[in-house]
Each structure stands twice: as structure tokens, then as C-alpha cells.
Write a protein that holds these residues in place. Structure first.
Motif, mmCIF file in Angstrom:
data_model
loop_
_atom_site.group_PDB
_atom_site.id
_atom_site.type_symbol
_atom_site.label_atom_id
_atom_site.label_comp_id
_atom_site.label_asym_id
_atom_site.label_seq_id
_atom_site.Cartn_x
_atom_site.Cartn_y
_atom_site.Cartn_z
ATOM 1 N N TYR A 212 0.833 -1.202 0.000
ATOM 2 C CA TYR A 212 0.000 0.000 0.000
ATOM 3 C C TYR A 212 0.866 1.250 0.000
ATOM 4 N N PRO B 74 0.950 4.956 0.971
ATOM 5 C CA PRO B 74 0.218 5.922 1.812
ATOM 6 C C PRO B 74 0.475 7.365 1.393
ATOM 7 N N ASP C 281 -5.119 3.588 -2.868
ATOM 8 C CA ASP C 281 -6.431 3.500 -2.245
ATOM 9 C C ASP C 281 -7.505 3.158 -3.279
ATOM 10 N N MET D 275 -4.861 7.478 6.792
ATOM 11 C CA MET D 275 -5.491 6.532 5.883
ATOM 12 C C MET D 275 -6.984 6.820 5.844
ATOM 13 N N THR E 16 -10.620 3.070 3.047
ATOM 14 C CA THR E 16 -9.517 2.154 2.740
ATOM 15 C C THR E 16 -9.335 1.138 3.855
ATOM 16 N N PRO F 78 -3.016 3.134 11.051
ATOM 17 C CA PRO F 78 -3.149 4.590 10.931
ATOM 18 C C PRO F 78 -3.643 5.187 12.239
#
Length: 919
Positions: free
Chosen positions: A496, A498, A548, A579, A583, A603
Motif C-alpha cells: 500500500y 500511503p 487506495d 489513511m 480504505t 493509521p
């Protein structure tokens, strides 16, 4: 010219020869994929002043085709001084006639054509009117005391804004915290208003213009840069192209959009409306926080929302409509997203062919690879950065990933083919499989040497001495890409990205933050995302990045994570601060559905400003509800092992790799960028397989010696420093055996008197001579010092009294590439480290070794400038060096040239059975 050289040139013109190609291959049907124009490297093709004509277009294209270039990407740019009468205005009937002819000749040779939708870069031109030009936010502030009357024309600072602006709103902020919209009080630009309750600060919001013009524009292409956040601007921009391409649908393969160099554009006339629709609140009410120069949580959240909105507009109001427009005309799109303010993964994925770029020279540990400090600029081709484009392709299902390649690899006239190879390999290893040279300049026969040149190196065309052996480089790239375009990427792990952590940073208070390859330390390096990527790659895991947006599209089936482009075994969430709630909810849903979702951290907050405190409470509650299932892991690799995601331990040898899958089998591309040979049994993470070894340099192939186990196949390999192989697994051995050789004695130096003759080049051919000591030919005479071109070394030597199945020739230090003949038979081209070649058998008694060496163009250019001969005759930027300073070759020392040696031969013995017992 001797008979053997005439035969060679005939062969090369019909495209038969390959680098190092062996005549020993006897298998009737080669397992190598057929080379197509898509496998071959392509070239950005600069049309200077669009001063092109049909005879020279044909010659240029045929030169490129014969060398092994599969297609061209036309980019018209500024012109050549003295050629003004030949300039052709962009999109004029004459220009379109030249385009049609180009397409016709390309088609007749099996090539294809891409083109930029404009001239130079970025998109823009003479038909871009001011309302649709690149836009910026302009704000003026006024102070009004309580009880005071304000009567004033609302205008921007004329000393700062040289291009007309549009007044959109006037709003006021009271000292008591009140907000008032005064826009309806305006009479044109005149505001009459009285501050009754408190002191006010008024903010006037203008839609301003950056004033940026198209860079390096060609005749007929000058004008404003386009607003890249507006579909209305795009629709107006393509009107001339709708007319120009009428009846030409499908004739161009792809429309290209270069790296995002639209400077300082952080606004569009409809931005405030778009912002409110997308972010849920009226930005006008938060202008003081948006524009503040204080690094604090609340203000940064608003700036994050602003940056995200720019990303949304670029993606949804420009890039996607642009691709849709191209598809309606049966064109593909090719996009460089880097440099933009948006989420690179989503932006790259919006095009049919995502394209990254390399800039400068990267370090490699390869033995004998030269990287002279005075000739290079440090490179930006970080493997993690390269993977943004390939990841976008892999997760969205795009088969091709391209790259603008070799830009400023060395200074002008100083780029050797050997220096190109590892740079290309680094791209291939990180998922790029459709290399574009940057570039090749159209140059007519009337042009004096060195011909027309683009201001940035490298320049690949027939006027440069390196063109003599460039087909060997292009053939190598084509062989690699023919394999790396098969099947699908076999990366098993998603990571992922971010992006909100970057958007939420203060970033000096700027609203327009660019994700550039030249500033990785500002947004990529030092992040947990970057460190995790490097850690995964270092330990042998294949990884792709996911945004995302693509997580929202993910599903789980049979424990696998399904995306539009493929199937993955795991998804890792690196430690991150911000985040979106959606998501995290989706990640938890995927985990509950059986997906291997691995959290390195959780997060702490949602991004953005709208109701974020309430959203944070919901986020905390969601984490608390699922704390057992989303507990961050202490050991990432243990977690991957539990998810049955296993690394390729071959990286422990120092090898780099990328893996693809096709029809249940695996394709491995292996490269040795270490300083030493890697020799032994190499593990492949697939059990009970036979393995075919392919050498993309020599085109040789054969079934490897393997040791099979249920979960791993060990394959016997020896890769010299700088060497690469492609491996393909299969259930049953289907090819001839791979030939394994062992050295049976030490290397033997070839000594004696070499005959040295200069074949072609300039400024004039030095005299033929004999040399007993191999050294740079620049030391022979003033003529040789100035010479750039091709020379032939010939040596007669006695075959050693040593039994050998084969002999390995090592040319030592070659400046810069060499074709080799033994006893009149062509053996191959040695153009990259290691400069070795398999000679085959020697005959008894006297043998004749012929080595035809080609150097760089540097010495000839240096000689021209020392003599005061001017060749830099180009408009606008003209010529600069690698540091963008005035180009001056008179400061150079002579560049070593020729065969510097030592030249040795080593006896080899083929013994597959003996090696089969080696582990």
C-alpha cells in the motif's frame, strides 16, 4: 574493402546478424519468441523545426529499422539556424503530408509511429486561448478597520501578475471569527462595503495564469501551456487534432504525454466548486488556514485536501478523458505521470502504456564498467521510483510499460554502448518491458557532421560512430523484451502506498507539490514505504504498489487478492499516519474474506479536514473492533511465510531478478551487477522443473543441468560480472543441452605485431601502421588523436599446444566496441562488459584474429572545436553539457580509443556430466 567486410555489411543491412551470435546453433526450431516491432526498442524522434522532407524521412527511418528500432515517437521541436526556409508549421497540410509519408514508410518496414499531441512539452500551443491556459491561484489581501468604508478596485498586484486574471470571489474574515461572502457586492471589480461589526481581512480570489509557454516548441506550436485540470480546456485543445486526424484513425499507434512539467499550476477556474463537491466543505471559508505559513495539524489537513483535489482533477478531468479521446480514434495512450501533483499509481494506470524515465548515470559494481566522474551526472533511476509505473501496469492489466531511457547517461558524444546495457537492465528488472531511446534526431544528408542534435544526450542516429555496433545493443534489448512481454508479471505481494502522509505534510506551505524523480528525498526516500520496498526487494520478494483507489476495487477469491490486472497472495500496509476510513474498512473486509492483509502499523488518523475529529473517533472504534485481526506484525517475513508467500533466495548470491508467469511456467530474468562471477547451483522457487537457459546477448539456449526438489529447482549457472540470462521452466527437457565450459588452463596473452588500419570515420583517415603494444590510438599521431570512427586490428598467432573444445577470447579494455573475426569467419560483437567472446576451435598452426573497433565521437568534436569549426547551430537552448552549462569540448582531454587490451585466449573444456555432480 575486403570481401569478408562486404559480406558482413550485406548481412547487417538485412538484419540477420545478432550480437555474439553463434553459428553453432543447430536446433531447427528456436524457442526464442519471434522478434516484433513491439519487442524492439523504440526512439523518440526529434523533428527540428519540422524541417523534414520525404527522401530524408525515408533514409532516417530505414537507418533506424536496419539497426533494430521498432518504432518512432515524433516530437517536433525548435529548428536549425539556416534552415528557416524548410520549416513546416505544425499540423499544416504540408506537415500532415510528411506525417502520412512517415506512417507509410514505417509501415512498409514493419515499424510503427507514436506522436506527441503538440510540439515540445508540455501540452499547449498557439490555439490555447487564455481561458484554457495553465492556471494558478492568486489571492490579494486587504485590511478594513471596524466602521471603515472600503471603496476600491479589486485587482491583483500588477508587478507580479503579467497575464490577465479573472476575479472570482471576495470574502471577509472578521476578528471575531465571522465569515462573509462579499462577491455579490462587487460592481465589476469595484467593491463598496463598510465593516460594521469588527475588523476584517478581505481575501480576493483570482483565477490567474502562470503564463508558461510550451518548452522547445516547433514552428506553429508556440503558445500557452494547457490547463491540465480542466476537461473543457482539453476538449478545446483537441479540436485541431480532431480535424487533423479525420480519416487517419488508427494510423498512429499511440499518443504520448510527456513528464508533467506544468510549473506552478495549482488552480483551475472551476476549482472551488470541484473542491466542495469532492471534499465536502466550502474552501473559501478556510482560506486563511489554506494560505497560512504555519506548520500545524489543522492547516495541513486543508492543504492535503487541496492537493488531493488537484490529483482528482488531473486524473478525472484530464488524463482519463484524454485516453477516452484517443480510444475513439483507435489510438493508444502513453503517459509519463511523474512530476505531477497527483497519485502516480492512478495517473500512470489511466493510460494504456505507463511510462517512467531515467535521467543521469546510476552506479554499478560491474567489473570493467567505466563511470568517469567528469563525464556523468548522478542518476535518478531509483528502483523504487521505477516501480510506480510498472506497478500501475501490473495492477490495472496493461501489458506494456515503457521508459524514456538513457537521458544524460553521459555527456554528448561520450556514451558507450557498454554503459547503456546495465541502465537498460535496471529498467527491465523493475518491470519496464518497452524501452524508448531518448532519443534520435532527424538529420538530413545535407547536414554537416555531426548532424542535427538534440540538446540533451544521448543521441542515437547514423551520424554517430557508435551506430556501427548499436544494432548489438538494440538486439539485446529486443531479446530481453521478447521474453519480458510474455505472460504476466509474477509479483505476489502488494504494498500500500500511503500518499496522504505526503499530502498532509507542510511542504513549505506550497499548495502545488510535485512527485518528481529529481526530488525523491522530498517525498519518497526515508519513508516507511520506501524502506519496506527496499527490504522486500533485497530479500527476494516480488512487489507491486497499490493505491487506495485500486484497493477499493480489490476482491478475494480462494484466499487470493484479485485486482483488474492480476492475482496477488498478500497485501502489506506499511507504517503510516493517515489513511481514509474507506480504505481501512476495505482492508479489514478483504482480511475477513480470507486475504493475507499484513499490517506493519495502523493509521492514527483519517486525512483531510471535513469532520475529521468525528471521523477519527470512528477510525479508532473500527481499529478497536478489529484489533485482533489487524494487529501489526513484529516480523514481516514470518508473516509472509505464514501467508505462503516465499522469497526467491537466489538474491543471496548477489543476482537481481524479475519473474513472469506464462501458462503455468515461470520466466526469470537474471542479471549479475556484482563485481565477480556467480557460479554454482541457483535456487528457483518452483519445484520439479526442467529449465531452459537463454542468453539474450548471444541468442544461445539449451536445457540446464538441474537438481529437482518438491519446492525448489536448482539450476547450474555461471554468470560473469555484467552478464545476464533468461530462464524458462518446463516439465520436460525439450531443447538441446546447454553447453557448460570449464577453464582448463590459465589465460594466454596474444602478443606480436598488430596491423592497424583505419576504415571509416573522420575528420580524415590516419595512416595504416603496425603496433606491438596495445594502447590508445590517440597516441599515434595528431590525425589519430582527432579520429572518430572504425579501425581494424589484425594479428597472426600460433595456436597454443593445449587441448581445448573451445577458446574464450578476452579483449581486455575496448574503447568502445568490437566486431571479431577468426580466420575470416565472423564470430560476433563484443560491446559490453565482460568484453569476451567464444571463439570456437582454433586451427593448427597460424590463426588470424581480426578485431574491428569503433570509438566515440568525442575526439572528432573536440578537434572541430579546437579548430574553431562551429556545429552548434540550433535555436533556443542550442547545446549544453551534462550540467546544463555551455557545451565546450575544447576543455576535454583526448578520449582513449581502440583496442587497449590485454588480449588473451583461454582454453575451455565442455563437460556437462562433471558439472552435474557439482553443488
Amino acid at each position: 574493402m575486403s570481401i569478408k567486410f562486404k559480406q558482413y555489411y550485406i548481412l547487417i543491412t538485412i538484419g540477420i546478424l545478432f550480437s555474439h551470435e553463434s553459428s553453432a546453433q543447430t536446433t531447427a526450431i528456436s524457442p526464442w519468441p519471434k522478434i516484433t516491432n513491439t519487442n524492439q526498442p523504440w526512439a523518440r524522434w526529434w523533428w527540428m523545426g519540422s524541417a523534414v522532407d520525404k527522401p530524408n524521412l525515408k533514409k532516417n527511418l530505414i537507418d533506424l529499422h536496419k539497426a533494430g528500432i521498432g518504432g518512432v515517437e515524433i516530437t517536433p521541436i525548435y529548428g536549425v539556424k539556416g534552415e528557416e526556409a524548410n520549416f513546416i508549421d505544425y499540423l499544416s497540410p504540408k506537415w500532415m503530408e510528411m506525417l502520412d509519408y512517415t506512417i507509410h514508410i514505417a509501415d512498409s518496414t514493419g515499424m510503427q509511429v507514436d506522436m506527441v499531441l503538440g510540439t515540445g512539452w508540455p501540452y499547449g500551443g498557439s490555439h490555447v486561448t487564455l481561458p484554457y491556459a495553465a492556471t494558478k491561484l492568486v489571492v490579494e489581501k486587504y485590511s478594513v478597520k471596524k466602521g471603515a468604508k472600503f471603496i476600491q478596485e479589486i485587482k491583483p498586484d500588477s508587478t507580479k501578475e503579467k497575464v490577465p486574471t479573472q476575479l472570482l470571489n471576495v470574502v471577509g474574515y472578521g476578528a471575531d471569527g465571522t465569515y462573509i461572502d462579499l462577491t455579490d457586492k462587487l460592481n465589476g471589480t469595484l467593491l463598496k462595503w463598510k465593516a460594521k461589526k469588527t475588523d476584517y481581512t478581505l481575501y480576493a480570489i483570482f483565477s490567474g495564469k502562470t503564463g508558461q509557454q510550451v518548452k522547445r516548441a516547433a514552428p506553429g506550436g508556440k503558445g500557452y501551456t494547457l490547463d491540465h485540470y480542466s476537461e473543457e480546456a482539453l476538449n478545446a485543445y483537441v479540436v485541431p487534432f480532431d480535424k487533423a486526424f479525420n480519416g487517419r484513425e488508427g494510423k498512429i499507434r499511440s499518443i504520448f504525454n510527456d513528464s508533467y512539467e506544468v510549473y506552478g499550476t495549482d488552480f483551475t477556474p472551476l476549482f472551488l466548486k470541484e473542491f466542495e463537491n469532492r471534499r465536502g466543505y466550502d474552501l473559501k471559508k478556510q482560506l486563511p488556514k489554506l494560505l497560512s505559513k504555519t506548520d500545524n495539524e489543522t492547516d495541513n489537513r486543508i492543504k492535503s485536501d487541496y492537493r488531493e483535489t488537484l490529483s482528482d482533477l488531473l486524473l478525472n478531468r484530464f488524463d482519463k478523458p484524454w485516453t477516452n479521446w484517443a480510444h475513439a480514434k483507435n489510438f493508444k495512450t502513453k503517459l509519463q505521470a511523474h512530476g505531477s501533483p497527483g497519485n502516480l499509481i492512478d495517473l500512470y494506470a489511466s493510460a494504456d502504456i505507463p511510462e517512467c524515465e531515467t535521467f543521469g548515470s546510476m552506479p554499478f559494481d560491474i567489473s570493467g564498467l567505466r563511470r568517469e566522474k567528469q563525464d556523468i551526472r548522478e542518476g535518478d533511476a531509483d528502483p523504487v521510483m521505477l516501480k510506480f509505473s510498472s506497478s500501475a501496469a501490473h495492477i490495472s492489466g496493461k501489458p506494456l510499460v515503457s521508459s524514456e531511457t538513457f537521458t544524460w547517461l553521459r555527456d554528448h558524444f561520450k556514451i558507450a554502448l557498454s554503459q547503456c546495457k546495465p541502465e537498460a537492465e535496471e529498467l527491465l528488472l523493475n518491470g519496464i518491458n518497452h524501452i524508448f531511446l531518448h532519443g534520435s534526431t532527424y538529420s538530413p544528408e545535407r547536414a554537416k557532421w555531426p548532424g542535427w542534435k538534440f540538446y540533451a544526450s544521448a543521441n542515437f542516429n547514423a551520424t554517430d560512430p557508435t551506430w556501427e555496433d548499436a544494432p548489438a545493443l538494440f538486439s539485446y534489448i529486443a531479446s530481453c523484451q521478447s521474453m519480458l512481454q510474455l505472460g504476466k508479471s509474477d509479483n505476489e505481494t502488494l504494498l500500500y502506498y500511503p500518499i496522504y502522509d505526503t499530502w498532509n505534510k507542510y511542504q513549505g506551505g506550497t499548495l502545488f507539490f510535485e512527485f518528481k524523480i529529481h526530488s525523491l528525498s522530498e517525498w519518497l526516500k526515508g519513508t516507511s514505504f520506501y524502506d519496506t520496498t527496499q527490504n522486500l526487494m533485497k530479500n527476494g520478494y516480488g512487489v507491486d504498489f497499490v493505491s487506495d483507489n485500486f484497493i477499493s476495487q480489490a476482491q478475494v477469491k480462494d484466499g487470493k487478492i484479485i485486482l483488474p490486472g492480476g492475482t496477488f497472495k498478500s497485501l502489506i500496509v506499511p507504517a503510516c499516519d493517515k489513511m481514509p476510513m474507506a480504505t481501512l474498512e476495505k482492508l479489514i473486509a478483504l482480511k475477513k474474506a480470507g486475504g493475507a492483509i499484513i499490517f506493519q502499523g495502523l493509521p492514527t488518523s483519517v486525512p483531510g479536514y471535513y469532520e475529521y475529529e468525528n471521523q477519527n473517533k470512528k477510525l479508532a472504534a473500527l481499529i478497536d473492533e478489529n484489533k485482533k485481526s489487524i494487529q501489526p506484525v513484529a516480523d514481516l517475513f514470518k508473516a509472509l511465510d505464514e501467508a505462503q508467500v516465499y522469497p526467491e533466495t537466489l538474491v543471496n548470491t548477489g543476482l537481481k531478478y524479475i519473474r513472469r508467469t506464462i501458462d503455468g511456467e515461470k520466466i526469470y530474468y537474471l542479471v549479475n551487477h556484482t563485481a565477480k562471477a556467480i557460479d554454482g547451483f541457483i535456487p528457483l522457487k518452483i519445484g520439479n522443473k526442467e529449465v531452459v537457459i537463454f542468453d539474450p546477448l548471444t541468442k544461445e539456449y539449451g536445457n540446464a543441468i538441474v537438481q529437482k526438489k518438491s519446492d525448489v529447482t536448482w539450476v547450474k549457472l555461471r554468470l560473469e560480472s555484467g552478464q545476464s540470462f533468461i530462464l524458462k521452466t518446463e516439465d520436460k527437457a525439450s531443447q538441446q543441452e546447454w553447453k557448460y565450459y570449464q577453464k582448463t588452463a590459465d589465460a594466454i596473452a596474444l602478443q606480436g605485431n598488430w596491423e592497424l588500419s583505419f576504415d571509416k570515420g573522420g575528420p580524415k583517415l590516419p595512416s595504416k601502421t603496425k603496433v606491438s603494444t596495445l594502447e590508445s590510438w590517440t597516441r599515434l599521431s595528431p590525425e589519430a588523436e582527432a579520429f572518430s570512427g572504425t579501425a581494424t586490428y589484425t594479428l597472426q598467432f600460433d595456436a597454443p599446444n593445449t587441448a581445448a573444445d573451445n577458446w574464450d577470447l578476452n579483449l581486455g579494455d575496448v574503447r568502445e566496441s568490437a566486431k571479431v573475426w577468426l580466420n575470416g569467419s565472423y564470430i560476433g560483437t563484443a560491446w559490453s562488459a565482460p568484453f569476451t567472446i567464444n571463439l570456437g576451435k582454433l586451427k593448427k598452426g597460424k590463426n588470424t584474429l581480426t578485431v574491428q573497433v569503433t570509438n566515440l565521437g568525442a575526439n572528432r568534436v573536440r578537434d572541430m572545436e579546437l579548430k574553431g569549426e562551429e556545429w552548434k547551430i540550433f535555436y533556443e537552448i542550442n547545446m549544453v553539457d551534462k550540467d546544463y552549462k555551455k557545451f565546450d569540448a575544447t576543455k576535454w582531454n583526448p578520449t582513449p580509443s581502440g583496442l587497449l587490451g590485454p588480449v588473451t585466449i583461454t582454453p575451455l573444456r565442455q563437460n556437462n556430466k562433471l558439472l552435474n555432480n557439482d553443488n
